[in-house]
Write an enzyme that holds these catalytic residues in place. Structure first.
Site, short mmCIF file in Angstrom:
data_model
loop_
_atom_site.label_atom_id
_atom_site.label_comp_id
_atom_site.label_asym_id
_atom_site.label_seq_id
_atom_site.Cartn_x
_atom_site.Cartn_y
_atom_site.Cartn_z
N HIS A 211 -7.70 -3.71 4.62
CA HIS A 211 -7.12 -2.35 4.59
C HIS A 211 -7.88 -1.49 3.58
O HIS A 211 -8.26 -0.35 3.84
CB HIS A 211 -5.63 -2.42 4.21
CG HIS A 211 -5.03 -1.11 3.78
ND1 HIS A 211 -5.25 -0.56 2.54
CD2 HIS A 211 -4.23 -0.24 4.43
CE1 HIS A 211 -4.62 0.60 2.45
NE2 HIS A 211 -3.98 0.82 3.58
N ASN A 212 -8.13 -2.05 2.41
CA ASN A 212 -8.83 -1.28 1.38
C ASN A 212 -10.29 -1.02 1.76
O ASN A 212 -10.82 0.05 1.46
CB ASN A 212 -8.75 -2.00 0.03
CG ASN A 212 -7.40 -1.79 -0.63
OD1 ASN A 212 -6.40 -1.56 0.04
ND2 ASN A 212 -7.36 -1.87 -1.95
N SER B 267 0.83 -1.21 0.00
CA SER B 267 0.00 0.00 0.00
C SER B 267 0.86 1.25 0.00
O SER B 267 1.96 1.25 0.53
CB SER B 267 -0.91 0.02 1.23
OG SER B 267 -1.70 1.20 1.20
N LYS C 90 -4.67 -6.99 3.26
CA LYS C 90 -4.67 -5.84 2.34
C LYS C 90 -6.11 -5.54 1.88
O LYS C 90 -6.50 -4.38 1.72
CB LYS C 90 -3.76 -6.11 1.14
CG LYS C 90 -3.77 -4.99 0.09
CD LYS C 90 -3.32 -3.67 0.69
CE LYS C 90 -3.20 -2.47 -0.20
NZ LYS C 90 -3.85 -2.31 -1.42
N GLU D 22 -10.08 1.77 3.94
CA GLU D 22 -9.76 2.93 3.09
C GLU D 22 -11.04 3.50 2.46
O GLU D 22 -11.27 4.72 2.47
CB GLU D 22 -8.77 2.47 2.01
CG GLU D 22 -8.46 3.46 0.90
CD GLU D 22 -7.56 2.83 -0.18
OE1 GLU D 22 -6.51 2.27 0.16
OE2 GLU D 22 -7.92 2.88 -1.37
C1 6PG Z 1 -3.26 1.29 -1.64
C2 6PG Z 1 -4.57 1.35 -2.37
C3 6PG Z 1 -4.49 0.78 -3.73
C4 6PG Z 1 -5.84 0.77 -4.47
C5 6PG Z 1 -6.36 2.09 -4.78
C6 6PG Z 1 -7.56 2.11 -5.72
O1 6PG Z 1 -3.30 0.75 -0.54
O2 6PG Z 1 -2.23 1.79 -2.13
O3 6PG Z 1 -5.51 0.62 -1.65
O4 6PG Z 1 -4.03 -0.53 -3.62
O5 6PG Z 1 -5.66 0.10 -5.65
O6 6PG Z 1 -6.68 2.77 -3.62
O7 6PG Z 1 -8.62 1.36 -5.28
P1 6PG Z 1 -10.05 1.58 -5.94
O8 6PG Z 1 -9.83 1.78 -7.42
O9 6PG Z 1 -10.87 0.37 -5.67
O10 6PG Z 1 -10.59 2.83 -5.31
#
Ligand code: 6PG
Length: 473
Positions: free
Chosen positions: A186-187, A128, A183, A190
């Site tokens: 984590h997303n 990430s 991960k 996010e």
């Molecule tokens: C990270 C992000 C990354 C992710 C983007 C886009 O941790 O660097 O999570 O891996 O690909 O944030 O995600 P979306 O296109 O689903 O918004």
């Protein structure tokens, strides 16, 4: 000479990771199917460095010291299977393939099991931090065989971001697909974090009429205290940016349809399978889906009327309420995400260390935030804490903000500003702290129409009522 690390896929992430790994003392050999991209990298950023760019996977294999360590930075899905199929016949037992993309964790489990039959190690690692993180220090979440991790640890520790206490943002996550699982969550977090910020922005901008420029200052100020985080910091930067062509704040001319590549959706899907409640993350995924229905929303906006100019109340009070709602909602979202990790750890026998995961997320990654220090402390004191909301510090942080949290959600509802994630966080808090929920009625209904039975508070056993007969009495 033999190279110490191989990278397949020299797109922006692969290319920046190659530079990071080389800068930290490990010569890199790279390959990309796209010869033009490979050449540009070789003649540009890689020139003069201990980076060899080769024209075939066979040359990559020959150039590497054994056991080979090869990082795949290709798009998730079938490209990963295709690269593995191409490399596998060239590999030897003990070689290590690392998948650094956002792969689905069950794909990682499958690939790992297939490669293990030939003695090849497979490490699915979350990475990430975007392009800058890849270059200067990402957060890394590797999962797979512990012995493979031992062989990777010196490189991963060297290239990872460092938290303020100097600790590298990487640790062994667990077996099989554990790294990609973490991960994925984590997303999910996010998505929740981003949606909560978006709703607060909407509340303050559209609801209270605060301009983008003023909001930039507000977010910058919030970034100095309890909300300090990468996402708040970039939000302030974004709100400050002017569009060169129109002179308007750039954010005001961006189409309001949020895209997604699927990791948030996977988090929701898997949480349903696990039976883990993550309403704020679900609301964030749903909000992206709703946003994408732009033409339907445009048509509906002309016929579905909302409330008329309600007086919103005292501006300073509502700004404070918004700040409190954002922080309390964020705590609830993290409580959900970590609760999901705890459930998955049991279900998939990942043996996750939640303190260590919080530690990894403190720097380098997209959700890095000062709140994560507190999450780490909470799990340090109580490794089997059932819910972050029960930690003394988080409990009092939410208690202190509870009134503002409710005021912000109530005012958003009154103004007709959608607040799916903020309201979901608050409802999660209220549901989690309720000794009695209306599921008694749900159970009665299930028993009424389907004889699904129910249990009683006052007696052991399973009961069924003939509800119509009871109603007749
Ligand atoms: C990270 C992000 C990354 C992710 C983007 C886009 O941790 O660097 O999570 O891996 O690909 O944030 O995600 P979306 O296109 O689903 O918004």
């Amino acid at each position: 000479m033999k190279y110490e690390f191989g990278i397949v896929g020299l797109g922006v992430m692969g290319h920046n990771l190659a530079l990071n790994i080389e800068r930290n003392g490990f010569p890199v050999v790279g390959f990309d199917l796209d010869q033009k991209k490979a050449r540009e990298f070789a003649l540009g950023p890689a020139a003069g460095k201990q980076i060899l760019v080769v024209e075939s996977p066979d040359l990559l294999i020959q150039a590497l010291a054994k056991p080979r360590r090869i990082l795949l930075m290709v798009p998730a899905g079938s490209p990963v299977d295709a690269v593995i199929a191409r490399l596998k016949p060239l590999l030897e037992p003990q070689d290590i393939l690392i998948d650094g993309g956002n792969s689905y964790f069950l794909d990682t489990e499958r690939r790992g099991a297939e490669l293990e039959r030939d003695g090849i190690h497979f490490v699915g690692t979350g990475i990430s931090g975007g392009a800058q993180g890849a270059l200067w220090g990402p957060a890394l979440m590797p999962g797979g065989q512990p012995e493979a991790w031992q062989a990777l640890a010196p490189v991963f520790r060297a290239i990872a971001a460092r938290a303020e206490d100097g600790q590298p943002c990487v640790a062994y996550i667990g077996p099989r697909g554990a790294g990609h699982y973490v991960k994925m969550v984590h997303n999910g977090i996010e998505y929740a974090d981003m949606q909560l910020i978006a709703e607060i922005y909407d509340f303050l901008h559209r609801g209270l009429g605060i301009s983008a420029g003023e909001l930039a200052e507000l977010f910058a100020e919030w970034n100095q205290a309890e909300l300090r985080s990468y996402l708040i910091e970039i939000t302030a930067d974004i709100l400050r940016k002017t569009d060169q062509e129109t002179g308007l704040p750039l954010v005001d001319v961006i189409l309001d349809e949020a895209a997604q590549k699927g990791t948030g959706k996977w988090t929701s899907q898997n949480a349903l399978d696990l039976g883990a409640p993550i309403p704020t993350i679900n609301a964030a995924v749903e909000s992206r889906i709703l946003s994408s229905l732009k033409s339907q929303r445009s048509a509906a906006s002309r016929v579905l009327r909302g409330p008329q100019n309600l007086p919103p109340g005292n501006r300073a009070d509502l700004i404070l309420a918004a700040r409190q709602a954002l922080y309390a909602s964020k705590i609830a979202a993290y409580a959900q995400g970590f609760g999901m990790l705890a459930a998955a750890s049991q279900e998939y026998q990942y043996d996750l260390n939640l303190e260590s995961i919080a530690g990894i997320w403190r720097a380098g990654c997209i959700i890095r935030a000062s709140l994560l220090d507190q999450v780490m402390r909470a799990y340090h004191h109580q490794p089997d804490l059932t819910n972050l909301l029960l930690d003394d510090d988080f409990r009092s942080a939410v208690e202190q903000r509870q009134q503002g949290w409710r005021t912000a959600v109530q005012t958003a509802v009154g103004l007709g500003i959608p607040a799916l994630a903020l309201a979901s966080s608050l409802a999660y808090f209220d549901a989690y702290r309720a000794e009695r929920l209306p599921a008694n009625l749900t159970q009665a209904q299930r028993d009424y129409f389907g004889a699904h039975t129910y249990r009683r508070l006052d007696r052991e056993g399973v009961f069924h009522t003939d509800w119509q007969a009871a109603a007749d009495q």
